[in-house]
Write a protein that holds these residues in place. Structure first.
Motif, PDB file in Angstrom:
ATOM      1  N   ALA A   1       1.242  55.510  49.144  1.00 20.06           N
ATOM      2  CA  ALA A   1       2.330  54.833  48.427  1.00 20.06           C
ATOM      3  C   ALA A   1       2.700  55.581  47.159  1.00 20.06           C
ATOM      4  CB  ALA A   1       1.921  53.402  48.089  1.00 20.06           C
ATOM      5  N   ASP A   2       1.694  56.093  46.461  1.00 23.44           N
ATOM      6  CA  ASP A   2       1.946  56.814  45.213  1.00 23.44           C
ATOM      7  C   ASP A   2       2.599  58.160  45.501  1.00 23.44           C
ATOM      8  OD1 ASP A   2       1.504  56.717  42.280  1.00 23.44           O
ATOM      9  OD2 ASP A   2       0.287  58.501  42.649  1.00 23.44           O
ATOM     10  N   GLU A   3       2.078  58.867  46.497  1.00 21.11           N
ATOM     11  CA  GLU A   3       2.608  60.187  46.838  1.00 21.11           C
ATOM     12  C   GLU A   3       4.034  60.102  47.353  1.00 21.11           C
ATOM     13  OE1 GLU A   3       1.530  63.953  49.815  1.00 21.11           O
ATOM     14  OE2 GLU A   3       0.457  62.044  49.995  1.00 21.11           O
ATOM     15  N   ALA A   4       4.301  59.091  48.181  1.00 26.31           N
ATOM     16  CA  ALA A   4       5.625  58.968  48.811  1.00 26.31           C
ATOM     17  C   ALA A   4       6.629  58.247  47.923  1.00 26.31           C
ATOM     18  CB  ALA A   4       5.495  58.240  50.150  1.00 26.31           C
ATOM     19  N   GLY A   5       6.197  57.693  46.798  1.00 29.40           N
ATOM     20  CA  GLY A   5       7.113  56.947  45.929  1.00 29.40           C
ATOM     21  C   GLY A   5       7.608  55.680  46.592  1.00 29.40           C
ATOM     22  N   VAL A   6       6.691  54.940  47.235  1.00 30.72           N
ATOM     23  CA  VAL A   6       7.054  53.723  47.953  1.00 30.72           C
ATOM     24  C   VAL A   6       7.659  52.697  46.994  1.00 30.72           C
ATOM     25  CG1 VAL A   6       6.045  51.698  49.101  1.00 30.72           C
ATOM     26  CG2 VAL A   6       5.467  54.009  49.879  1.00 30.72           C
ATOM     27  N   THR A   7       8.781  52.108  47.406  1.00 30.34           N
ATOM     28  CA  THR A   7       9.441  51.077  46.597  1.00 30.34           C
ATOM     29  C   THR A   7       9.130  49.672  47.102  1.00 30.34           C
ATOM     30  OG1 THR A   7      11.434  51.341  47.961  1.00 30.34           O
ATOM     31  CG2 THR A   7      11.343  52.569  45.887  1.00 30.34           C
ATOM     32  N   LEU A   8       8.894  49.544  48.421  1.00 29.25           N
ATOM     33  CA  LEU A   8       8.463  48.264  49.006  1.00 29.25           C
ATOM     34  C   LEU A   8       7.189  48.522  49.790  1.00 29.25           C
ATOM     35  CD1 LEU A   8      10.500  45.479  50.733  1.00 29.25           C
ATOM     36  CD2 LEU A   8       8.463  46.393  51.853  1.00 29.25           C
ATOM     37  N   PHE A   9       6.133  47.808  49.431  1.00 26.46           N
ATOM     38  CA  PHE A   9       4.836  47.929  50.093  1.00 26.46           C
ATOM     39  C   PHE A   9       4.585  46.635  50.849  1.00 26.46           C
ATOM     40  CE2 PHE A   9       0.319  47.731  50.671  1.00 26.46           C
ATOM     41  CZ  PHE A   9      -0.177  49.033  50.629  1.00 26.46           C
ATOM     42  N   GLY A  10       4.452  46.719  52.177  1.00 26.00           N
ATOM     43  CA  GLY A  10       4.235  45.526  52.984  1.00 26.00           C
ATOM     44  C   GLY A  10       2.879  45.555  53.657  1.00 26.00           C
ATOM     45  N   THR A  11       2.227  44.403  53.688  1.00 21.38           N
ATOM     46  CA  THR A  11       0.901  44.329  54.271  1.00 21.38           C
ATOM     47  C   THR A  11       0.593  42.894  54.670  1.00 21.38           C
ATOM     48  OG1 THR A  11      -1.425  44.925  53.922  1.00 21.38           O
ATOM     49  CG2 THR A  11      -0.238  44.002  52.046  1.00 21.38           C
ATOM     50  N   SER A  12      -0.645  42.653  55.067  1.00 19.71           N
ATOM     51  CA  SER A  12      -1.080  41.305  55.426  1.00 19.71           C
ATOM     52  C   SER A  12      -1.881  40.700  54.284  1.00 19.71           C
ATOM     53  CB  SER A  12      -1.948  41.342  56.686  1.00 19.71           C
ATOM     54  OG  SER A  12      -3.167  42.019  56.425  1.00 19.71           O
ATOM     55  N   ALA A  13      -1.927  39.372  54.260  1.00 21.08           N
ATOM     56  CA  ALA A  13      -2.743  38.687  53.265  1.00 21.08           C
ATOM     57  C   ALA A  13      -4.211  39.059  53.434  1.00 21.08           C
ATOM     58  CB  ALA A  13      -2.548  37.176  53.378  1.00 21.08           C
ATOM     59  N   LYS A  14      -4.649  39.288  54.680  1.00 23.48           N
ATOM     60  CA  LYS A  14      -6.041  39.650  54.939  1.00 23.48           C
ATOM     61  C   LYS A  14      -6.396  40.994  54.299  1.00 23.48           C
ATOM     62  CE  LYS A  14      -8.035  36.327  57.161  1.00 23.48           C
ATOM     63  NZ  LYS A  14      -9.223  35.668  56.561  1.00 23.48           N
ATOM     64  N   TYR A  15      -5.455  41.927  54.294  1.00 23.19           N
ATOM     65  CA  TYR A  15      -5.711  43.225  53.658  1.00 23.19           C
ATOM     66  C   TYR A  15      -5.880  43.055  52.153  1.00 23.19           C
ATOM     67  CZ  TYR A  15      -4.739  47.847  51.700  1.00 23.19           C
ATOM     68  OH  TYR A  15      -4.801  49.002  50.969  1.00 23.19           O
ATOM     69  N   LEU A  16      -5.030  42.258  51.537  1.00 22.86           N
ATOM     70  CA  LEU A  16      -5.153  42.024  50.099  1.00 22.86           C
ATOM     71  C   LEU A  16      -6.475  41.331  49.776  1.00 22.86           C
ATOM     72  CD1 LEU A  16      -1.489  40.913  49.288  1.00 22.86           C
ATOM     73  CD2 LEU A  16      -2.558  43.110  48.773  1.00 22.86           C
ATOM     74  N   GLU A  17      -6.890  40.426  50.659  1.00 23.72           N
ATOM     75  CA  GLU A  17      -8.174  39.759  50.473  1.00 23.72           C
ATOM     76  C   GLU A  17      -9.322  40.768  50.569  1.00 23.72           C
ATOM     77  OE1 GLU A  17     -10.782  36.129  52.501  1.00 23.72           O
ATOM     78  OE2 GLU A  17      -8.719  36.476  53.129  1.00 23.72           O
ATOM     79  N   ALA A  18      -9.206  41.707  51.518  1.00 22.91           N
ATOM     80  CA  ALA A  18     -10.239  42.738  51.666  1.00 22.91           C
ATOM     81  C   ALA A  18     -10.312  43.630  50.429  1.00 22.91           C
ATOM     82  CB  ALA A  18      -9.963  43.574  52.912  1.00 22.91           C
ATOM     83  N   LEU A  19      -9.164  43.990  49.861  1.00 23.46           N
ATOM     84  CA  LEU A  19      -9.148  44.779  48.626  1.00 23.46           C
ATOM     85  C   LEU A  19      -9.831  44.026  47.488  1.00 23.46           C
ATOM     86  CD1 LEU A  19      -5.560  46.341  48.367  1.00 23.46           C
ATOM     87  CD2 LEU A  19      -7.677  47.499  49.001  1.00 23.46           C
ATOM     88  N   GLN A  20      -9.504  42.743  47.389  1.00 25.30           N
ATOM     89  CA  GLN A  20     -10.070  41.912  46.333  1.00 25.30           C
ATOM     90  C   GLN A  20     -11.589  41.805  46.480  1.00 25.30           C
ATOM     91  OE1 GLN A  20      -8.412  37.981  46.242  1.00 25.30           O
ATOM     92  NE2 GLN A  20      -9.236  37.493  44.239  1.00 25.30           N
ATOM     93  N   ASN A  21     -12.043  41.701  47.722  1.00 30.01           N
ATOM     94  CA  ASN A  21     -13.477  41.556  47.963  1.00 30.01           C
ATOM     95  C   ASN A  21     -14.224  42.868  47.841  1.00 30.01           C
ATOM     96  OD1 ASN A  21     -13.183  38.818  48.430  1.00 30.01           O
ATOM     97  ND2 ASN A  21     -13.052  39.014  50.647  1.00 30.01           N
ATOM     98  N   ALA A  22     -13.499  44.013  47.909  1.00 31.86           N
ATOM     99  CA  ALA A  22     -14.172  45.316  47.937  1.00 31.86           C
ATOM    100  C   ALA A  22     -15.140  45.563  46.766  1.00 31.86           C
ATOM    101  CB  ALA A  22     -13.146  46.432  48.088  1.00 31.86           C
ATOM    102  N   PRO A  23     -14.800  45.345  45.489  1.00 30.69           N
ATOM    103  CA  PRO A  23     -13.438  45.158  44.972  1.00 30.69           C
ATOM    104  C   PRO A  23     -12.806  46.521  44.689  1.00 30.69           C
ATOM    105  CG  PRO A  23     -15.018  44.886  43.197  1.00 30.69           C
ATOM    106  CD  PRO A  23     -15.826  45.233  44.428  1.00 30.69           C
ATOM    107  N   PHE A  24     -11.450  46.560  44.803  1.00 26.63           N
ATOM    108  CA  PHE A  24     -10.718  47.790  44.525  1.00 26.63           C
ATOM    109  C   PHE A  24      -9.441  47.438  43.790  1.00 26.63           C
ATOM    110  CE2 PHE A  24      -7.464  50.950  45.688  1.00 26.63           C
ATOM    111  CZ  PHE A  24      -8.064  52.085  45.160  1.00 26.63           C
ATOM    112  N   SER A  25      -9.167  48.170  42.726  1.00 23.98           N
ATOM    113  CA  SER A  25      -7.988  47.928  41.902  1.00 23.98           C
ATOM    114  C   SER A  25      -7.078  49.153  41.942  1.00 23.98           C
ATOM    115  CB  SER A  25      -8.403  47.631  40.456  1.00 23.98           C
ATOM    116  OG  SER A  25      -7.277  47.469  39.632  1.00 23.98           O
ATOM    117  N   PRO A  26      -5.988  49.121  42.737  1.00 21.47           N
ATOM    118  CA  PRO A  26      -5.102  50.287  42.842  1.00 21.47           C
ATOM    119  C   PRO A  26      -4.553  50.761  41.498  1.00 21.47           C
ATOM    120  CG  PRO A  26      -4.621  48.732  44.595  1.00 21.47           C
ATOM    121  CD  PRO A  26      -5.588  48.044  43.672  1.00 21.47           C
TER     122      PRO A  26
END
Length: 658
Positions: free
Chosen positions: A362-387
């Motif tokens: 997303a950073d390299e490509a200059g993404v303007t809209l990032f789409g994902t699932s709620a489960k992925y965001l939950e997995a990031l939160q549980n990792a924990p990982f802060s983009p």
């Protein structure tokens, strides 16, 4: 007094430059006095025909519109006759691929696709190159006799070749259908055999989470099971350089097809607005997967509305959605080409080789809209990982989440760990309409735990058990008016199955099957699927209420809650997937029960809690509560093949019986 649940407010500059604001001004020039999203939505429902005409004009749909709109009828269908009861634009002629490739004339050397996979391979496809490759595949399809109304299937990963194949097929007025290669062969045969494709696109293998999955044996089995096939084209995605196991005249490889023709202008077969474009499939949890057929015009018009107005997609934006070809979000993302956007796509495990994988892209490509699932965001939160600790994400304006309920704590996580100034759009709709009933608004505030707004042109409401419209009270999400992206119907259905699926519960209302509350400000709070609801001592409990509390615990990776009937009473059975370093002992069980009792109610407390190695899911990541409930209660699991991990059901039954 400030609202503590207010998480984001668009700046005056952002509101001023939003496509939605331009659309409001366009409508006001015709004598209306619309001031905000609420007034625009009310106008779009009260003036439904005019609204969709304006979307056609403002979003620059390519094609012949005709003089008739129709669309007045509400699809009540007490005795379903045909989808013509709510026909839209009956004289219109247009082509899906023509609309998606039109930006190539403005910027042939600009980027249409930016691709990356978990192996680190990247590829960039310009608009001109995309058109050239579509032209070549179109010629190959024509040589194989593909015509308007034929079905072309893809058993493919989300790679540029899949998009090219789909565009080539739809340019001819053919119908596209697809599944991802992680589907088992029985599941694919079950789907494709119903629609009898003439052409199959497949790949020789793929990788996921570092593991290689060869596909040629599965492809051979699939071809043998589909006598309707005239030809099969296989992509050497693993780059083995070896010849395909297919060796007769009815098999081709992608490289040979590309080398066998000279690129020329793509030809477009314009077809009726209400002619079929895509066949998507229900999950198959309640019987044979339903083949949901979507129209050319309804798909184009609705996706343009959702992309340009609700998601504020502009030409040259970079639109990313983590999806597979077996999920309707693939169709949704690909349509962003019609708005002149660049598709940023990723194939592989979203955490491979590290949790930063998608954010690095997303950073390299200059993404303007990032789409994902709620489960992925939950997995990031549980990792924990802060983009935000590693990436600036300076171009990112919108983050879309769908697939399951986005909990309030996940709203907090996004603003604290991804971007403080971002439009977080928790959206909901589905395969049924290849779009959204509830969606984002770039000119409206975001409140914690709420999906922002009902979609434009959709008369969305909440009905209680008495079929009364309610606000601030839990009920069923419904739509009370006709809309162009209603599916044409189910493949080879006389209408009865279609009617029973959506229209049989309430008079003159489409029932979507979601358990929700509409707030006073028009937002929507989701509690899960209404058919997965728990009912304890007469009290309705949404499974999302339980997951919200349990999944946030440091020991828990994921969980699934279902009804279990014991001695004539409905009780809650909870299965928890723990992180590797933890075990489900009596202390942890007590902590789970106390948390649910304190934060929810005593009725939310499960009677039994069991450890589980994984949670049963579909291949798009949706929890399969119904399958688990059926297994627990001694019923036939109506569709084992819908599960990505069917072995977990056996594990659950073994745990219960031990």
């Amino acid at each position: 007094m400030p609202n503590s649940n207010l998480l984001w407010q668009p700046s005056d500059k952002r509101i001023q430059h939003a496509n939605m604001t331009q659309f409001i001004q366009h409508i006001n020039m015709q004598g209306e006095i619309l001031t905000d999203y609420a007034s625009l939505h009310a106008w779009s429902v009260a003036n439904s025909k005019q609204f969709w005409l304006e979307v056609w004009q403002v979003c620059d749909v390519i094609g012949y519109q005709g003089n008739c709109i129709f669309g007045e009828g509400i699809a009540k269908w007490e005795k379903f006759q045909s989808s013509r009861d709510t026909i839209w634009f009956p004289q219109a002629k247009l082509n899906y691929a023509e609309n998606l490739l039109s930006y190539a004339f403005q910027d042939p050397d600009g980027l249409a696709i930016w691709f990356k996979n978990e192996r680190g391979q990247t590829r960039k496809v310009t608009w001109q190159s995309l058109c050239d490759q579509v032209s070549i595949v179109q010629q190959w399809l024509k040589q194989n006799g593909v015509e308007r109304g034929d079905v072309v299937a893809g058993y493919m990963p989300h790679i540029p070749e899949t998009i090219i194949a789909m565009l080539a097929a739809t340019s001819l007025g053919a119908i596209w259908t697809s599944t991802s290669p992680d589907f088992g062969i029985d599941s694919v045969v079950e789907r494709f055999s119903q629609v009898q494709p003439k052409i199959l696109f497949c790949c020789n293998g793929y990788t996921f989470n570092g593991q290689v999955f060869p596909m040629e044996n599965k492809n051979t089995q699939l071809v043998e099971a589909l006598p309707s096939l005239v030809n099969t084209c296989q992509v050497d995605y693993l780059q083995t350089g070896q010849s395909s196991v297919f060796s007769n005249e009815n098999f081709s490889d992608w490289e040979s097809v590309q080398a066998g023709y000279l690129a020329r202008g793509v030809e477009y077969q314009r077809i009726g607005f209400n002619d079929p474009l895509f066949v998507l499939y229900s999950s198959g949890t309640t019987g044979k997967p339903k083949c949901i057929t979507h129209s050319v015009g309804g798909t184009i018009l609705n996706h343009l509305k959702e992309h340009q107005l609700h998601c504020d997609i502009q030409p040259k934006d970079r639109v990313f959605y983590y999806t597979t070809c077996g999920w309707m979000m693939w169709n949704w993302q690909v349509s962003a080409l019609a708005s002149g956007a660049t598709l940023v796509i990723y194939d592989g495990h979203p955490m491979m080789p590290m949790p930063s994988a998608l954010w690095e892209l997303a950073d390299e490509a200059g993404v303007t809209l990032f789409g994902t699932s709620a489960k992925y965001l939950e997995a990031l939160q549980n990792a924990p990982f802060s983009p935000s600790e590693y990436f600036k994400l300076t171009q990112l304006r919108t983050l879309c989440s769908t697939g399951s309920v986005l909990y309030p704590e996940q709203f907090d996580y996004v603003y604290a760990n991804i971007h403080a100034d971002i439009h977080l759009a928790s959206i909901s709709g589905g395969t049924d309409i290849c779009g959204c009933f509830v969606i984002g608004s770039p000119i409206s505030p975001v409140y914690r735990g709420e999906c922002q707004v009902p979609a434009l042109g959709m008369d969305v409401a909440v009905l209680n058990d008495k079929a009364e419209s309610v606000i601030g009270e839990r009920g069923e999400l419904v739509c009370l008016n006709s809309f162009p992206n209603q599916p044409i119907g189910f493949w080879h259905d006389d209408g009865e199955r279609y009617h029973n699926t959506y229209w049989a519960t309430f008079n003159n209302a489409w029932r979507q099957g979601d358990d929700v509350i509409m707030t006073e400000r028009g937002g929507m709070v989701f509690y899960g699927r209404s058919d997965a609801q728990l009912n304890v001592a007469g009290v309705r409990i949404g499974t999302a209420e339980i997951y919200r509390q349990v999944n946030i615990m440091r020991e828990v990776q994921d969980s699934i809650a279902v009804s279990h009937y014991k001695n004539g009473h409905e009780v809650i059975a909870l299965f928890v997937q723990l992180k590797p370093e933890f075990q489900l002992d009596e202390n942890l069980k007590a902590d789970i029960r106390l948390r649910l009792k304190t934060h929810c109610s005593p009725r939310h407390v499960p009677q039994a809690i069991y450890p589980i190695s994984d949670t049963p899911k579909t291949r798009s990541g949706k929890l399969m509560e119904i399958a688990v409930r059926q297994a627990l209660n001694g019923q036939d699991v109506t569709h084992h093949h819908a599960l990505a991990n069917p072995q977990v059901l056996d594990e659950i039954l073994s745990i219960i019986s031990s």
